[in-house]
Enzyme design. Structure first.
Site, PDB file in Angstrom:
ATOM      1  N   ALA A 108      37.623 -21.833  82.833  1.00 22.65           N
ATOM      2  CA  ALA A 108      37.585 -23.073  83.603  1.00 22.65           C
ATOM      3  C   ALA A 108      38.795 -23.923  83.213  1.00 22.65           C
ATOM      4  O   ALA A 108      39.425 -23.701  82.177  1.00 22.65           O
ATOM      5  CB  ALA A 108      36.293 -23.823  83.338  1.00 22.65           C
ATOM      6  N   GLY A 151      34.552 -19.441  82.020  1.00 18.96           N
ATOM      7  CA  GLY A 151      34.048 -19.479  83.382  1.00 18.96           C
ATOM      8  C   GLY A 151      34.463 -18.285  84.205  1.00 18.96           C
ATOM      9  O   GLY A 151      33.737 -17.858  85.108  1.00 18.96           O
ATOM     10  N   GLU A 154      31.975 -15.673  83.428  1.00 15.28           N
ATOM     11  CA  GLU A 154      30.688 -15.997  84.047  1.00 15.28           C
ATOM     12  C   GLU A 154      30.705 -15.745  85.547  1.00 15.28           C
ATOM     13  O   GLU A 154      29.693 -15.361  86.136  1.00 15.28           O
ATOM     14  CB  GLU A 154      30.318 -17.442  83.723  1.00 15.28           C
ATOM     15  CG  GLU A 154      29.971 -17.620  82.244  1.00 15.28           C
ATOM     16  CD  GLU A 154      29.647 -19.041  81.866  1.00 15.28           C
ATOM     17  OE1 GLU A 154      28.510 -19.314  81.435  1.00 15.28           O
ATOM     18  OE2 GLU A 154      30.552 -19.897  82.002  1.00 15.28           O
ATOM     19  N   GLU A 174      33.758 -20.581  74.582  1.00 12.99           N
ATOM     20  CA  GLU A 174      33.322 -21.971  74.709  1.00 12.99           C
ATOM     21  C   GLU A 174      32.971 -22.657  73.396  1.00 12.99           C
ATOM     22  O   GLU A 174      33.342 -23.831  73.189  1.00 12.99           O
ATOM     23  CB  GLU A 174      32.138 -22.068  75.689  1.00 12.99           C
ATOM     24  CG  GLU A 174      32.508 -21.911  77.148  1.00 12.99           C
ATOM     25  CD  GLU A 174      32.493 -20.468  77.641  1.00 12.99           C
ATOM     26  OE1 GLU A 174      32.508 -20.265  78.863  1.00 12.99           O
ATOM     27  OE2 GLU A 174      32.450 -19.555  76.786  1.00 12.99           O
TER      28      GLU A 174
END
Length: 291
Positions: A108, A151, A154, A174
């Site tokens: 992300a 992200g 994911e 993360e």
């Protein structure tokens, strides 16, 4: 069948220098209109789209395209994913997701994440988009090359089928940034690789290579970088040869909670047993056997 390749060593996988630095900086973005088929399309606000769309009769190829930011997932890309999902919910087709420039998605956008608050976390900005992708009517195939981190990982976990290249690196770093992997990793990854392996990855933030991902079932096959998209299309071809309705209902059964089985299977099968498509396909099968 997975192609053979030279395994990367543990040192190669874990070396910090190989992991992209956190992405910094963002650009204002707009939605990408569904159905765009050229790489030069622009967003609704005139900004450069984050995703290139190749729209075909039975499938859509969505290429994450922020090479200057290692395909980092920002708010504009999330908006474009929602627009794409809306199109595929209305007109179901197989979705192939891949990344430009030899990277799936390096995570992300850290600059945006740094500014988000607890209220933003409760909104589940990325989680909502990825869950929508997971629940698309037709299958989703992730063709992963290079880094799929945070992200980006994911997003790949949300696919029904994942294939990759020898350059694949999966990881959820993360905790090193003071947050958790909250866009699907904590529940999807255990379903894919098992609770113990998921725990190791999420608690240590270790990065794994293609060989380990293949051995764990995170990838179903490995192909050279110039062949991975062809391999994804070959999977989509096999899906397209089947009954679209049967495929949709098979995916619906796969996503149903265990408590709903076997009742849901019977209901879905009942719809198909009464369909003209089932009768036509079985009649054609029996006619071929006679020859």
């Amino acid at each position: 069948m997975a192609e053979t390749h030279t395994p990367a060593t543990s040192a190669q996988v874990d070396a910090p220098a190989q992991v992209p630095e956190p992405v910094e900086g963002t650009r204002a973005g707009g939605d990408l209109g569904p159905g765009a088929s050229t790489s030069s399309a622009t967003g609704a606000t005139g900004s450069t789209p984050r995703i290139r769309i190749d729209d075909r009769a039975d499938r859509v190829v969505a290429t994450l395209d922020r090479p200057e930011r290692r395909n980092a997932i920002d708010q504009a890309m999330i908006d474009e994913l929602h627009a794409l999902c809306e199109e595929l919910e209305e007109r179901p087709r197989t979705l192939i997701i891949t990344g430009a420039g030899g990277i799936f998605a390096a995570g992300a956008d850290i600059a945006q994440l740094r500014e988000r608050t607890g209220d933003d976390a409760r909104r589940g900005i990325n989680a909502t988009a990825f869950d929508r992708i997971r629940r698309l009517p037709m299958p989703v195939i992730a063709a992963v090359d290079g880094f799929a981190l945070g992200g980006g990982a994911e997003l790949a976990y949300a696919a029904d089928i994942r294939i990759g290249t020898p350059r694949v690196r999966f990881g959820n770093p993360e905790p090193g940034l003071g947050i958790i992997a909250a866009a699907g990793a904590s529940w999807r990854l255990p379903e894919i690789v098992g609770h113990a392996r998921a725990s190791e990855l999420l608690l240590t933030a270790r990065v794994i290579d293609a060989d380990e991902a293949l051995a764990w079932g995170l990838l179903s096959s490995v192909h050279e970088p110039d062949a991975v998209l062809d391999a994804a299309h070959a999977i989509a071809d096999r899906i397209a040869a089947n009954s679209a309705r049967a495929t949709i209902l098979t995916k619906r059964a796969l996503l149903a909670p265990r408590a709903e089985h076997p009742a849901i299977d019977g209901e879905l099968q009942a719809e198909l047993f009464d369909s003209a498509d089932k009768r036509a396909r079985m009649t054609a099968f029996l006619e071929r056997k006679k020859k």
